[in-house]
Design a protein around this motif. Sequence first.
Motif, PDB file in Angstrom:
ATOM      1  N   ARG A   1      28.699  54.571  34.103  1.00 40.45           N
ATOM      2  CA  ARG A   1      28.354  55.874  34.621  1.00 40.45           C
ATOM      3  C   ARG A   1      29.939  56.869  35.070  1.00 40.45           C
ATOM      4  O   ARG A   1      29.740  57.752  34.616  1.00 40.45           O
ATOM      5  N   PRO A   2      31.148  56.272  35.393  1.00 43.55           N
ATOM      6  CA  PRO A   2      32.245  56.806  35.550  1.00 43.55           C
ATOM      7  C   PRO A   2      32.741  57.529  34.148  1.00 43.55           C
ATOM      8  O   PRO A   2      33.164  58.552  34.091  1.00 43.55           O
ATOM      9  N   VAL A   3      32.624  56.689  33.096  1.00 39.17           N
ATOM     10  CA  VAL A   3      32.968  57.208  31.831  1.00 39.17           C
ATOM     11  C   VAL A   3      31.973  58.442  31.336  1.00 39.17           C
ATOM     12  O   VAL A   3      32.337  59.470  31.169  1.00 39.17           O
ATOM     13  N   ILE A   4      30.747  58.151  31.636  1.00 41.84           N
ATOM     14  CA  ILE A   4      29.918  59.373  31.058  1.00 41.84           C
ATOM     15  C   ILE A   4      29.905  60.435  32.139  1.00 41.84           C
ATOM     16  O   ILE A   4      29.691  61.557  31.553  1.00 41.84           O
ATOM     17  N   GLN A   5      30.106  60.300  33.420  1.00 42.31           N
ATOM     18  CA  GLN A   5      30.547  61.562  34.196  1.00 42.31           C
ATOM     19  C   GLN A   5      31.845  62.116  33.727  1.00 42.31           C
ATOM     20  O   GLN A   5      31.788  63.435  33.799  1.00 42.31           O
ATOM     21  N   GLY A   6      32.874  61.522  33.244  1.00 39.13           N
ATOM     22  CA  GLY A   6      34.036  62.185  32.893  1.00 39.13           C
ATOM     23  C   GLY A   6      33.896  62.859  31.418  1.00 39.13           C
ATOM     24  O   GLY A   6      34.117  64.146  31.470  1.00 39.13           O
ATOM     25  N   GLU A   7      32.901  62.323  30.739  1.00 38.50           N
ATOM     26  CA  GLU A   7      32.813  62.876  29.480  1.00 38.50           C
ATOM     27  C   GLU A   7      31.726  64.241  29.510  1.00 38.50           C
ATOM     28  O   GLU A   7      32.011  65.055  29.076  1.00 38.50           O
TER      29      GLU A   7
END
Length: 183
Positions: free
Chosen positions: A48-54
């Motif tokens: 989730r944190p990576v996807i939110q950043g992307e």
Amino acid sequence: MSRQTPSKSGSPPVQNPKPRDNITAMGAATELIMRDVGEIHSRLLDHRPVIQGETRYFVKEFEEKRGHREMRVLGNLKNSIWETKEQTLPKCVDLMQDQLGSALKKLENANVAILRLQENGQEKAKNDLRKGNNEKLRAHWEIFMEEQHQKRLAVDEEHRKAMMRLKEQYAEMGKDLSKIASL
């Protein structure tokens, strides 16, 4: 809670664990293990944190840097699609129906011609087969007639020989009769 006894070597006192203290210690160790597993899970499996950043980067890229250029491109595409659907497609369909009608007539005529050629070819093949069969029959007939001619000649020869024997026999009988009559 637990009783401590001093050791003789001067080291810290050794605890005599009670069963209740063991359960508490195991609960604390389990809690630590669960916390470590949760942390490992969040680091390795929680994206989730990576996807939110992307997602933030994607939105920033399209909203801030590119402005409404994509919206204009999409609007132009929408207009082109509408024009194609409402104007070009009906023209193409009408033209295609006209052309397909004439093509269909040509194909039907070609189909009739091909059927005629096929029937002629089949009739010719039948005639060739009949001619071939007639020639075979003629050849067999000629062989049969030659065999019959040979047999007829053999029978005629045998008949001629039998007639000659009979003539000789009757001639001898005639001589014997004349001898008997002259006596």
